[in-house]
Scaffold this motif. Sequence first.
Motif, PDB file in Angstrom:
ATOM      1  N   ILE A 182       1.049  -1.185   0.662  1.00  0.00           N
ATOM      2  CA  ILE A 182      -0.145   0.030   0.182  1.00  0.00           C
ATOM      3  C   ILE A 182       0.973   1.041  -0.601  1.00  0.00           C
ATOM      4  O   ILE A 182       0.684   2.103  -0.684  1.00  0.00           O
ATOM      5  N   PRO A 183       1.784   1.494   1.042  1.00  0.00           N
ATOM      6  CA  PRO A 183       2.615   2.790   0.739  1.00  0.00           C
ATOM      7  C   PRO A 183       2.923   2.847  -0.509  1.00  0.00           C
ATOM      8  O   PRO A 183       3.051   3.502  -1.312  1.00  0.00           O
ATOM      9  N   LEU A 184       4.266   1.370  -1.358  1.00  0.00           N
ATOM     10  CA  LEU A 184       3.744   1.598  -2.929  1.00  0.00           C
ATOM     11  C   LEU A 184       3.341   2.120  -3.926  1.00  0.00           C
ATOM     12  O   LEU A 184       3.208   3.179  -4.459  1.00  0.00           O
ATOM     13  N   GLN A 185       2.112   2.005  -3.782  1.00  0.00           N
ATOM     14  CA  GLN A 185       0.339   1.583  -4.393  1.00  0.00           C
ATOM     15  C   GLN A 185       0.998   4.045  -4.396  1.00  0.00           C
ATOM     16  O   GLN A 185       0.205   4.422  -5.589  1.00  0.00           O
ATOM     17  N   TRP A 186       0.783   3.966  -2.650  1.00  0.00           N
ATOM     18  CA  TRP A 186       0.797   5.282  -2.834  1.00  0.00           C
ATOM     19  C   TRP A 186       1.731   6.261  -3.961  1.00  0.00           C
ATOM     20  O   TRP A 186       1.239   7.304  -4.334  1.00  0.00           O
ATOM     21  N   VAL A 187       2.913   6.101  -3.370  1.00  0.00           N
ATOM     22  CA  VAL A 187       3.917   6.681  -3.451  1.00  0.00           C
ATOM     23  C   VAL A 187       4.279   7.116  -5.011  1.00  0.00           C
ATOM     24  O   VAL A 187       4.023   7.527  -5.882  1.00  0.00           O
ATOM     25  N   ASN A 188       3.286   5.817  -5.672  1.00  0.00           N
ATOM     26  CA  ASN A 188       3.207   5.389  -7.352  1.00  0.00           C
ATOM     27  C   ASN A 188       2.155   6.456  -7.929  1.00  0.00           C
ATOM     28  O   ASN A 188       2.637   7.462  -8.539  1.00  0.00           O
ATOM     29  N   ARG A 189       0.903   7.313  -7.069  1.00  0.00           N
ATOM     30  CA  ARG A 189      -0.200   7.903  -7.461  1.00  0.00           C
ATOM     31  C   ARG A 189       0.118   8.671  -7.070  1.00  0.00           C
ATOM     32  O   ARG A 189      -0.184  10.186  -8.120  1.00  0.00           O
ATOM     33  N   LEU A 190       1.178   9.244  -6.103  1.00  0.00           N
ATOM     34  CA  LEU A 190       1.638  10.605  -6.074  1.00  0.00           C
ATOM     35  C   LEU A 190       2.610  11.541  -6.656  1.00  0.00           C
ATOM     36  O   LEU A 190       1.787  12.561  -6.977  1.00  0.00           O
TER      37      LEU A 190
END
Length: 176
Positions: A144-152
């Motif tokens: 989830i943190p990696l997905q969040w950074v990707n969306r960011l």
Amino acid sequence: MKIYTKTGDKGQTSLANGKRVQKTDARLECYGTADELNSWVGLLRARTDNAYQDQLGEIQNKLFNLGALLADAQGDDWITATDVAKLEEWIDAMQAELEPLRAFILPGGNETVATCHLCRTVTRRLERLMVGLYENEQNASQAIPLQWVNRLSDFWFVLARKIAEEQKISIFLWKK
């Protein structure tokens, strides 16, 4: 309390769990880059009007949470699937108001738009560093943190376009 502790004078520091590591450790590269990004977001926040203050403030807090997670602190609910979905909602709302993109954009426009692009590129570096860190750890809580950074990083790109449109700033298109 003094700001300096002298405990890092020989090139080591402590993670959130108390473990001592070299200052070249991959975790430090990650959370140091998250901190750098947070500073760029602070500059962007200083350059934008009230329309984006809440979003940028929320992102800054999430980046601080991410830095703590990368420093090996425990906090499974610090960045969640809801946070990823929120970024997607913000992106979709902005993108719905923009013309479709027909060419690559070069960073620039004005200082605010260029700062969005700096945030985007530092976010992409953070993402690469996190992938490298996670390759060695294989922990499901990292998804989830990696997905969040990707969306960011996508958020910064769309925000740059949106601010340029709002301020009637010309964007630079890539020419082959």
